[in-house]
Motif scaffolding. Structure first.
Motif, PDB file in Angstrom:
ATOM      1  N   LEU A   1      26.670 -68.451  60.519  1.00  0.00           N
ATOM      2  CA  LEU A   1      25.668 -69.504  60.682  1.00  0.00           C
ATOM      3  C   LEU A   1      24.410 -68.933  61.313  1.00  0.00           C
ATOM      4  N   ALA A   2      24.586 -68.104  62.333  1.00  0.00           N
ATOM      5  CA  ALA A   2      23.420 -67.552  63.037  1.00  0.00           C
ATOM      6  C   ALA A   2      22.594 -66.658  62.108  1.00  0.00           C
ATOM      7  N   LEU A   3      23.271 -65.833  61.329  1.00  0.00           N
ATOM      8  CA  LEU A   3      22.526 -64.904  60.470  1.00  0.00           C
ATOM      9  C   LEU A   3      21.858 -65.605  59.292  1.00  0.00           C
ATOM     10  N   SER A   4      22.295 -66.817  58.978  1.00  0.00           N
ATOM     11  CA  SER A   4      21.647 -67.480  57.837  1.00  0.00           C
ATOM     12  C   SER A   4      20.584 -68.497  58.248  1.00  0.00           C
ATOM     13  N   VAL A   5      20.363 -68.677  59.546  1.00  0.00           N
ATOM     14  CA  VAL A   5      19.371 -69.658  59.998  1.00  0.00           C
ATOM     15  C   VAL A   5      17.976 -69.363  59.450  1.00  0.00           C
ATOM     16  N   LYS A   6      17.535 -68.122  59.561  1.00  0.00           N
ATOM     17  CA  LYS A   6      16.169 -67.793  59.140  1.00  0.00           C
ATOM     18  C   LYS A   6      16.042 -67.957  57.625  1.00  0.00           C
ATOM     19  N   TYR A   7      17.048 -67.468  56.920  1.00  0.00           N
ATOM     20  CA  TYR A   7      17.059 -67.553  55.452  1.00  0.00           C
ATOM     21  C   TYR A   7      16.880 -69.003  54.993  1.00  0.00           C
ATOM     22  N   ARG A   8      17.623 -69.904  55.615  1.00  0.00           N
ATOM     23  CA  ARG A   8      17.606 -71.299  55.186  1.00  0.00           C
ATOM     24  C   ARG A   8      16.409 -72.058  55.722  1.00  0.00           C
ATOM     25  N   GLY A   9      16.207 -71.910  57.035  1.00  0.00           N
ATOM     26  CA  GLY A   9      15.225 -72.750  57.711  1.00  0.00           C
ATOM     27  C   GLY A   9      13.801 -72.498  57.236  1.00  0.00           C
ATOM     28  N   THR A  10      13.440 -71.231  57.101  1.00  0.00           N
ATOM     29  CA  THR A  10      12.044 -70.938  56.747  1.00  0.00           C
ATOM     30  C   THR A  10      11.743 -71.352  55.310  1.00  0.00           C
ATOM     31  N   GLU A  11      12.710 -71.221  54.430  1.00  0.00           N
ATOM     32  CA  GLU A  11      12.490 -71.606  53.034  1.00  0.00           C
ATOM     33  C   GLU A  11      12.439 -73.126  52.889  1.00  0.00           C
ATOM     34  N   TYR A  12      13.303 -73.804  53.612  1.00  0.00           N
ATOM     35  CA  TYR A  12      13.262 -75.271  53.601  1.00  0.00           C
ATOM     36  C   TYR A  12      11.880 -75.750  54.051  1.00  0.00           C
ATOM     37  N   GLU A  13      11.365 -75.165  55.112  1.00  0.00           N
ATOM     38  CA  GLU A  13      10.071 -75.620  55.641  1.00  0.00           C
ATOM     39  C   GLU A  13       8.940 -75.349  54.659  1.00  0.00           C
ATOM     40  N   ARG A  14       9.003 -74.199  54.021  1.00  0.00           N
ATOM     41  CA  ARG A  14       7.962 -73.875  53.041  1.00  0.00           C
ATOM     42  C   ARG A  14       7.948 -74.925  51.925  1.00  0.00           C
ATOM     43  N   ARG A  15       9.103 -75.244  51.392  1.00  0.00           N
ATOM     44  CA  ARG A  15       9.156 -76.199  50.292  1.00  0.00           C
ATOM     45  C   ARG A  15       8.768 -77.599  50.737  1.00  0.00           C
ATOM     46  N   MET A  16       9.181 -77.956  51.952  1.00  0.00           N
ATOM     47  CA  MET A  16       8.868 -79.284  52.468  1.00  0.00           C
ATOM     48  C   MET A  16       7.351 -79.460  52.654  1.00  0.00           C
ATOM     49  N   LYS A  17       6.695 -78.413  53.124  1.00  0.00           N
ATOM     50  CA  LYS A  17       5.245 -78.506  53.335  1.00  0.00           C
ATOM     51  C   LYS A  17       4.497 -78.484  51.999  1.00  0.00           C
ATOM     52  N   GLN A  18       4.941 -77.626  51.095  1.00  0.00           N
ATOM     53  CA  GLN A  18       4.294 -77.586  49.772  1.00  0.00           C
ATOM     54  C   GLN A  18       4.434 -78.947  49.087  1.00  0.00           C
ATOM     55  N   TYR A  19       5.593 -79.549  49.197  1.00  0.00           N
ATOM     56  CA  TYR A  19       5.844 -80.841  48.557  1.00  0.00           C
ATOM     57  C   TYR A  19       4.868 -81.883  49.095  1.00  0.00           C
TER      58      TYR A  19
END
Ligand SMILES: Cc1cc2nc3c(=O)[nH]c(=O)nc-3n(C[C@H](O)[C@H](O)[C@H](O)COP(=O)(O)OP(=O)(O)OC[C@H]3O[C@@H](n4cnc5c(N)ncnc54)[C@H](O)[C@@H]3O)c2cc1C
Lengths: 374, 400
Positions: free
Chosen positions: B325-343
Motif C-alpha cells: 500500500l505504501a509503495l503504491s500511494v504515489k503511483y495512484r494518488g498523483t495520477e488520480y489528482e492529475r485526471r481529476m483536475k484535467q476533468y
C-alpha cells in the motif's frame, strides 16, 4: 460534509484473525485440484468441506448468538468470503448466509427455528429473480388466497442442494417471504441453469401449487429485502476480491517463470504495468470490502453502509473482470486452455459481475447517493 | 472519550482558533500552488515569514525532538495542524525539501553534529534546502549520475550540472548526489551524498520556466566549486543508500515529515462543488448522466485512497503484500489528482480555454493551472512509470 466522509476501517481482532484462519483452511482443504475435481459434479462442492465449515460455525457467521449464530456481527462474514474466493471454493455458504440475513432481518428471533437449522448446516437460498433484472421489483410469484404459490423464480443459487427456499412473493402488491422446504417441491420443479462459472450452481424453481411452510409478512420485509441485496453485493465483492488476489498470484507466478526472447516475460512492461494495475485494483476492492464490513450492522443498513456495499461491488467486479481477462492473455496459448486456471478466473469474473447487480446497477444508484443529497 | 482523544480534540480547537487569527489574508499577488512553484522574491518573502510564524507558534515539526526545534509530541498533533491549514486555506509551508525529506533523513541517519547544525533552521525557515539528484542526461536512471566530486585536501571539488533543482536559486543548502569514483564495478558504489552549500563560488542556479508559465526549478551549474569535506554525509561511496532513504521520505513511503501542507489542498468535494456551478445544454452539469457516472469513478478513487491510508495502520489487513500500500500511494494518488483536475478544467465550455490572468476564467484559471502543476507530482520524485516498476519489482517480485 465531504462525499467521502466515512472512511472507517475497524475490523475487530477476532475478525482479522478469522481472515487468517479462513485463508489457512482454504489453502489446506481446497487446493485448486480439489476445486477442479468438483467442476462438473452435480452439486459442485465437497460435502466434507462444507461439513467442516459448518462445524467451525461459518454457516451462522453473520447471525447473532441468540439464534445460534457466531454473534460476531454481520461484517464477520466478509473475511470468510474473501478467503473462500481466494480458493475459488464453491460452497452454498453465500446462499445460506443471505437467506439467513433475509429471514432474520424480516422476522428476528421469532424465526429462531429456521435460523437454528441454517446454523446447523441446512442449506438455504433466496429465490428472488423473476427474470434477469436485479433492479426489478421481482414480484412475479404470487401468494394466492388459498395459501398456494404460483409462478417460478429464476437463477436461484444452489437451488439443487437447498433444504430451505426463501421465495420473494407478491401478496396483494406487497412483498412477502414464503419459506418453502425442499420436500414440498417436485424433482421436476427444479431446472438447473448452465452457469458460466463451474464452481457455482443455480436453477430455475417453479413454486406453482406449493404451500409454504411459513410466510413472513409486514413492513420489515421490504427493508430486509433491500438490506439483503446490499449484503449480497458486499459478500460477493469480498469473494471476488479474494478471487482477484488468487488470479493476480497466478499471473505473477507465470511472469516470473516463463521466458521469451531470452528474458522472463515479467520484465516486459506491457505485461508488468497492467499487472500492477490489477494489484492496485485488488487492494482497492479489499479496502472497500473491509470498510463495508466495518459499517454494516445488524440494524437496518445506513446510507454509509449502502454506499460502501455498492462501491465494494463495483470495484471488485472491475478488477476481477480485468484480472481474469488479462490472465488469459498473459498466459498466451496456454492461457486459452481448459487446463490453465485462467479459465476459472475469467469464468468467475463473468459470473460475479452480475450477481446482486453489476456496475451499471450500482453506479447509477451511487450517483444519486453521492450527488443528489449534498 | 479517552484522555488522549480529549487532548487532541482540545488541541484541534486551539489550533483552529489560532488559524482564525493568524492565517494571513490574500496578499494580492498570485501565490504558488505548491512548493515546486515558488518563482518570485515576493512569494518567497511572504511564505518564509508565514512558515516562521507557524513554527514560532509551535505548530511545525511538532513530533520532532525539542532540542532540534520541534515539540516532541505524537505525530497526531502535526496531522491536526496540517488538516486545519487545509481547512483555513492557509498559504503553503514551502521549505518542503528541508521539512519533509532532509529533516527526517538527518533525524534518521545524521550525526548529532549534523542534526544540531541544520534541523532547527529548516523548521524556522531560516535556511532553505534544495535537492541535486537529477541531471540533464540522467533522471529516472539516477544511479548513473555524472556530476563529479573529487577530494582535494580538506575539500571536494565539484564539477557538472544538476537540473530541475526546485528552490535552487533561493536555497542555502543542497542534498547533492555526486560521483566520487568512476571506477566501480556497480555504478551505485561510486556515488556519495553531500550536505552541500549553495551560496559559494562556482555554484550557479539558473531558473527554468514551466508549463504553467511560472518558475520554481533551475539548472544548477558547478564549476570547480569547493565544498568542505565535512559536508559528506555517511561514507564516501555510500551515497546511494542515503539517496534511496531520501526518496522514501520524498515519496511518503516512510513517515516523519514535518508538514503535509506543501500544496494547496484540492479535494474531491472542491471538484464537485465547482462542477455544480456549471451547465451543459442549458441544464445543470450534475444532471448529465455521463458526468454523473464519471464522478462516481472519481469519488471512488478518492475514497479508496483514504481507505488505503487507514488500512496501512492495520497490519492484519495488509501484511500479505508487505509495503504494497505504501509503495503504491504515489503511483495512484498523483495520477488520480492529475485526471481529476484535467476533468474539472475541461467541463467549463468555452471558459475551459481561459488561463490565469483572464478576468472571465473560472476561479481565475485555478483548475487549468492546477492540472498543469500536477505534472510536478507525476514526474518529480520518480515518474509514474518508474513507480509502476517499483511496485512490480518490490511488491509483486517481478523481474527487472
Ligand atoms: C516540477 C519538478 C520538480 C523537480 N524537482 C527536482 C528537484 O528538486 N531535484 C531533483 O533532483 N530533481 C527534480 N525533478 C526531477 C525529477 O526527479 C525527474 O524529472 C524524474 O526523475 C524523471 O527524470 P527525467 O526528467 O530525466 O526523465 P526521463 O528519465 O528521461 O524519463 C522520460 C520518460 O521515460 C520514462 N521512463 C524512464 N525510465 C523508464 C523505465 N525504466 N521504464 C519505463 N519508463 C521509463 C519516464 O517515465 C518518462 O515518461 C523535478 C521534476 C519536476 C517535473
Amino acid at each position: 460534509m465531504s462525499v467521502i466522509q466515512n472512511v472507517s476501517i475497524g475490523l475487530s481482532e477476532e475478525q482479522a484473525m478469522l481472515l487468517d484462519v479462513a485463508r489457512g483452511f482454504v489453502r489446506d482443504q481446497a487446493p485448486i485440484e480439489v476445486v477442479r475435481s468438483h467442476l462438473e459434479t452435480e452439486t459442485g462442492y465437497d460435502a466434507a468441506i462444507w461439513q467442516s465449515m459448518v462445524e467451525m460455525g461459518w454457516a451462522g457467521i453473520a447471525l447473532p448468538d441468540t439464534v445460534g449464530g457466531a454473534g460476531m456481527g454481520v461484517g464477520s462474514a466478509v473475511p470468510v468470503f474473501e478467503a473462500l474466493g481466494s480458493g475459488l471454493l464453491g460452497t452454498p455458504l453465500l446462499s445460506t448466509t443471505l437467506a439467513g440475513q433475509l429471514i432474520w432481518r424480516a422476522a428476528g428471533e421469532s424465526a429462531a427455528d429456521w435460523l437454528g437449522r441454517l446454523c446447523g448446516g441446512s442449506v438455504a437460498t433466496v429465490a428472488l429473480l423473476d427474470q434477469a433484472d436485479w433492479g426489478a421489483a421481482n414480484l412475479g410469484v404470487a401468494l394466492n388466497a388459498d395459501g398456494t404459490l404460483s409462478g417460478a423464480k429464476h437463477y436461484v443459487s444452489d437451488a439443487g442442494v437447498a433444504d430451505i427456499f426463501v421465495a420473494v412473493a407478491n401478496e396483494g402488491g406487497a412483498p412477502v417471504l414464503a419459506i418453502v422446504e425442499r420436500d414440498a417441491l417436485s424433482e421436476a420443479a427444479i431446472a438447473p441453469n448452465t452457469l458460466i462459472d463451474l464452481t457455482k450452481r443455480a436453477a430455475n424453481v417453479d413454486f406453482s401449487g406449493v404451500v409454504p411452510a411459513q410466510v413472513l409478512r409486514g413492513e420489515s420485509v421490504a427493508s430486509a429485502l433491500r438490506d439483503t441485496l446490499l449484503l449480497g453485493a458486499l459478500f460477493t465483492a469480498a469473494e471476488t476480491a479474494g478471487a482477484a488476489d488468487k488470479c493476480l498470484r497466478s499471473i505473477t507466478e507465470y511472469l516470473k517463470t516463463r521466458k521469451q526472447f531470452g528474458k522472463l516475460i515479467g520484465s516486459y512492461q506491457a505485461l508488468k504495468h497492467p499487472t500492477v494495475d490489477i494489484y492496485v485494483g485488488m487492494e482497492n476492492a479489499r479496502s472497500f470490502v473491509y470498510h463495508g464490513a466495518t459499517v454494516v450492522g445488524d440494524e437496518a443498513l445506513s446510507v454509509d453502509a449502502e454506499v460502501a456495499c455498492r462501491m465494494a461491488k463495483v470495484s471488485a467486479d472491475d478488477v476481477m473482470v480485468y484480472a481474469g481477462d488479462r490472465s488469459v492473455q498473459f498466459h498466451g496459448g496456454f492461457g486459452f486452455t481448459w487446463e490453465c486456471d485462467s479459465t476459472l478466473f475469467i469464468r468467475r469474473a463473468q459470473w460475479a459481475q452480475q450477481m446482486y447487480g453489476g456496475a451499471l446497477h450500482h453506479r447509477k444508484r451511487l450517483a444519486s447517493l453521492l450527488l443528489d443529497n449534498r | 472519550m479517552s484522555d488522549n482523544k480529549a487532548a487532541l480534540s482540545a488541541f484541534r480547537k486551539e489550533v483552529a482558533a489560532w488559524m482564525g487569527e493568524n492565517v494571513p489574508a490574500d496578499p494580492g499577488f498570485l501565490l504558488p500552488l505548491t512548493f515546486l512553484e515558488v518563482g518570485t522574491e515576493q512569494q518567497l518573502d511572504f511564505l518564509r515569514e508565514w512558515q516562521h510564524k507557524l513554527w514560532s507558534a509551535g505548530y511545525l515539526g511538532m513530533h520532532w525532538p525539542s532540542e532540534y526545534g520541534g515539540q516532541g509530541t505524537d505525530p497526531a498533533y502535526q496531522y491536526i495542524v496540517d488538516k486545519e491549514l487545509g481547512k483555513h486555506n492557509a498559504p503553503i509551508i514551502f521549505n518542503t525539501i528541508g521539512l519533509n525529506w532532509v529533516g527526517p533523513l538527518l533525524l534518521d541517519m545524521g550525526t548529532d553534529e549534523e542534526k544540531a547544525k541544520y534541523v532547527k533552521n529548516i523548521l524556522s525557515g531560516e535556511e532553505i534546502w534544495c535537492q541535486g539528484f537529477s541531471e540533464p542526461d540522467h533522471g529516472s536512471d539516477l544511479g548513473a549520475v555524472q556530476t563529479r566530486a573529487v577530494r582535494d585536501g580538506d575539500d571536494y571539488v565539484v564539477n557538472g550540472s544538476k537540473i530541475w533543482t526546485t528552490l535552487g536559486n533561493y536555497a542555502d543548502h543542497m542534498i547533492l548526489l555526486a560521483r566520487t569514483n568512476t571506477n566501480t564495478e556497480r555504478k551505485y558504489d561510486g556515488l556519495s551524498f553531500f550536505l552541500s552549500p549553495m551560496k559559494i563560488e562556482g555554484v550557479e542556479a539558473h531558473p527554468i520556466r514551466k508549463v504553467t508559465g511560472e518558475y520554481g526549478f533551475n539548472q544548477t551549474f558547478f564549476t570547480d566549486a569547493r565544498i568542505p569535506a565535512s559536508c559528506l554525509m555517511g561514507e564516501e561511496g555510500g551515497g546511494w543508500t542515503v539517496a534511496m532513504k531520501t526518496l522514501e521520505y520524498e515519496r511518503g513511503v516512510t513517515a516523519g515529515q514535518a508538514s503535509g501542507h506543501w500544496g494547496v489542498t484540492i479535494q474531491i468535494d472542491d471538484m464537485i462543488d465547482e462542477l455544480a456551478q456549471l451547465e451543459h445544454d442549458g441544464e445543470p452539469l450534475l444532471s448529465d448522466p455521463v458526468v454523473r457516472d464519471d464522478l462516481v469513478s472519481f469519488v471512488m478513487e478518492a475514497k479508496a485512497l483514504s481507505l488505503s491510508g487507514r488500512r496501512m495502520a492495520i497490519p492484519a489487513l495488509n501484511s500479505d503484500y508487505p509495503m504494497g500500500l505504501a509503495l503504491s500511494v504515489k503511483y495512484r494518488g498523483t495520477e488520480y489528482e492529475r485526471r481529476m483536475k484535467q476533468y474539472t478544467a475541461s467541463k467549463q465550455g468555452a471558459q475551459s480555454a481561459l488561463y490565469v490572468g483572464d478576468a472571465n476564467a473560472v476561479r481565475g484559471g485555478f483548475w487549468q493551472r492546477a492540472y498543469f502543476s500536477n505534472f510536478g507530482a507525476t514526474i518529480g520524485g520518480g515518474t509514474t512509470q518508474v513507480q509502476a516498476n517499483i511496485v512490480a519489482e518490490h511488491v509483486l517480485g517481478l523481474p527487472k
